[in-house]
Design a protein around this motif. Structure first.
Motif, short mmCIF file in Angstrom:
data_model
loop_
_atom_site.label_atom_id
_atom_site.label_comp_id
_atom_site.label_asym_id
_atom_site.label_seq_id
_atom_site.Cartn_x
_atom_site.Cartn_y
_atom_site.Cartn_z
N ALA A 34 0.46 7.27 -0.84
CA ALA A 34 -0.12 7.11 -2.27
C ALA A 34 -1.26 7.86 -2.45
N ARG A 35 -1.38 7.89 -3.88
CA ARG A 35 -2.61 8.55 -4.52
C ARG A 35 -3.30 7.39 -5.37
N ASP A 36 -4.72 7.05 -5.20
CA ASP A 36 -5.22 6.30 -6.36
C ASP A 36 -5.75 7.11 -7.51
N VAL B 83 -6.00 10.29 -1.58
CA VAL B 83 -4.66 9.88 -1.07
C VAL B 83 -5.01 9.06 0.35
N PHE B 84 -3.93 8.15 0.45
CA PHE B 84 -4.16 6.89 1.58
C PHE B 84 -2.56 6.69 1.76
N GLY B 85 -2.48 6.01 2.98
CA GLY B 85 -1.01 5.45 3.43
C GLY B 85 -1.30 3.84 3.22
N VAL B 86 0.13 3.45 3.34
CA VAL B 86 0.33 2.04 3.51
C VAL B 86 1.21 1.87 4.60
N TRP B 87 0.93 0.75 5.40
CA TRP B 87 1.53 0.54 6.66
C TRP B 87 1.93 -1.05 6.82
N GLN B 88 3.39 -1.27 6.85
CA GLN B 88 3.93 -2.71 6.92
C GLN B 88 4.21 -2.66 8.47
N ALA B 89 3.38 -3.19 9.25
CA ALA B 89 3.89 -3.17 10.77
C ALA B 89 5.13 -3.82 11.18
N GLY B 90 5.83 -2.99 12.09
CA GLY B 90 6.87 -3.60 12.91
C GLY B 90 6.32 -3.92 14.44
N GLN C 42 -5.65 17.28 7.46
CA GLN C 42 -6.40 16.21 7.06
C GLN C 42 -6.25 14.93 7.69
N TRP C 43 -7.01 14.11 7.88
CA TRP C 43 -6.86 12.70 8.19
C TRP C 43 -6.16 11.88 7.28
N CYS C 44 -5.46 10.86 7.31
CA CYS C 44 -4.94 10.06 6.41
C CYS C 44 -5.31 8.66 7.02
N LEU C 45 -5.85 7.48 6.24
CA LEU C 45 -6.00 6.32 6.64
C LEU C 45 -4.86 5.52 6.06
N TYR C 46 -4.26 4.46 6.92
CA TYR C 46 -3.25 3.69 6.54
C TYR C 46 -3.55 2.39 6.53
N LEU C 47 -3.66 1.73 5.29
CA LEU C 47 -4.13 0.47 4.98
C LEU C 47 -2.90 -0.48 5.16
N ALA C 48 -3.24 -1.94 5.93
CA ALA C 48 -2.06 -2.60 6.18
C ALA C 48 -1.74 -3.62 5.06
N SER C 49 -0.36 -3.62 5.25
CA SER C 49 0.34 -4.69 3.99
C SER C 49 1.43 -5.32 4.60
N PRO C 50 1.70 -6.50 4.23
CA PRO C 50 2.71 -7.39 4.80
C PRO C 50 3.91 -7.06 4.07
N ASP C 51 3.88 -6.14 2.90
CA ASP C 51 5.12 -5.96 2.07
C ASP C 51 4.86 -4.40 1.65
N LEU D 46 3.57 8.90 -3.35
CA LEU D 46 3.92 10.15 -3.12
C LEU D 46 5.01 10.24 -2.28
N MET D 47 5.40 9.21 -1.12
CA MET D 47 6.33 9.16 -0.30
C MET D 47 6.68 7.85 0.14
#
Length: 252
Positions: free
Chosen positions: A95-97, A102-109, A55-64, A80-81
């Motif tokens: 995470a899961r709403d 299910v979706f992801g969160v990404w804090q960029a480096g 499956q595809w998982c979309l990561y939503l940007a977060s500063p933290d 979830l992780m």
């Protein structure tokens, strides 16, 4: 996330014109996908306990990411992780709403995310939350992320748009009875193509299954597809639009 990573690379390389970087064994055989040299996605094997799932998982940007994980829990979601740091690339969590999406969160480096503009063929273009319990997702996402919302004025479709500073970020669609009960809530990702019908033809010849379309809309000509491993995605030609844009009402 694909049980057969090499099969996924072959399929999406042919359908979307992607090329791929070197597999990184240090980070779970993460392999970056490129369109015209610009990062557009990545393919990875399933995580332990999720073998057989693609499956595809979309990561939503977060500063933290840690703060976002806290808001996810506070608003009825489930982490979830993570959050976990991925070298100097960034910090991720899954995470899961409350409705099961299910979706992801990404804090960029050093890895900031998508490099290709959404209209470029092969690029990530759009995404929609598909849920049977829209009221849960509608409350959750604006509480966790800085979203405002607008509802489409259409008696036949329950569709909502989430925006950040006036920019459309994410759609939300109510799953109707047309979806088999075994299909879980999910985020459907759209990839841009220069010809929707040709992309569908390439996908079906390679074992993909056409689920919907091709259909003309004010946003572009699109089709929904399942790849040979069962992962759902859509393709859209944003240059071919038809009809008037729908009326939207602010519901924030």
């Amino acid at each position: 996330m694909f049980s057969d990573v090499e099969g996924a690379k072959s399929f999406y390389g042919d359908v979307l014109g992607w090329t791929f970087g070197e597999s990184s064994s240090e980070y779970g055989n993460y392999t970056q996908a490129y369109a015209n040299g610009k990062a557009v996605a990545a393919v990875v094997p399933p995580m332990p306990g999720q073998e057989g799932m693609s499956q595809w998982c979309l990561y939503l940007a977060s500063p933290d990411a840690a703060a976002t994980a806290g808001r996810i829990r506070e608003n009825g979601g489930e982490v979830l992780m993570g959050p976990m740091q991925v070298g100097d690339f960034g910090t991720m969590c899954l995470a899961r709403d409350p409705s099961g999406v299910v979706f992801g969160v990404w804090q960029a480096g050093v890895h900031e995310g998508f490099e290709a503009p959404p209209e470029q063929p092969g690029a990530f273009c759009w995404a929609e939350v598909f849920t049977r319990e829209p009221e849960k997702s509608d409350a959750f996402f604006p509480a966790v992320f800085p979203y405002t919302a607008k509802q489409m004025q259409d008696d036949g479709v329950d569709f909502r748009l989430f925006e950040v500073d006036g920019d459309m970020i994410l759609g939300r669609m109510r799953m109707t009875d047309e979806f088999p009960p075994e299909v879980p809530p999910y985020i459907n990702v759209y990839f841009a193509v220069d010809d929707c019908d040709e992309a569908v033809s390439r996908a079906t010849k390679l074992g993909g299954v056409l689920r919907f379309g091709p259909m003309d809309t004010p946003f572009g000509r699109f089709a929904a597809i399942s790849d040979p491993q069962g992962a759902s995605f859509s393709v859209i030609d944003v240059s071919k639009t038809e009809g008037e844009m729908p009326q939207l009402t602010d519901v924030s």
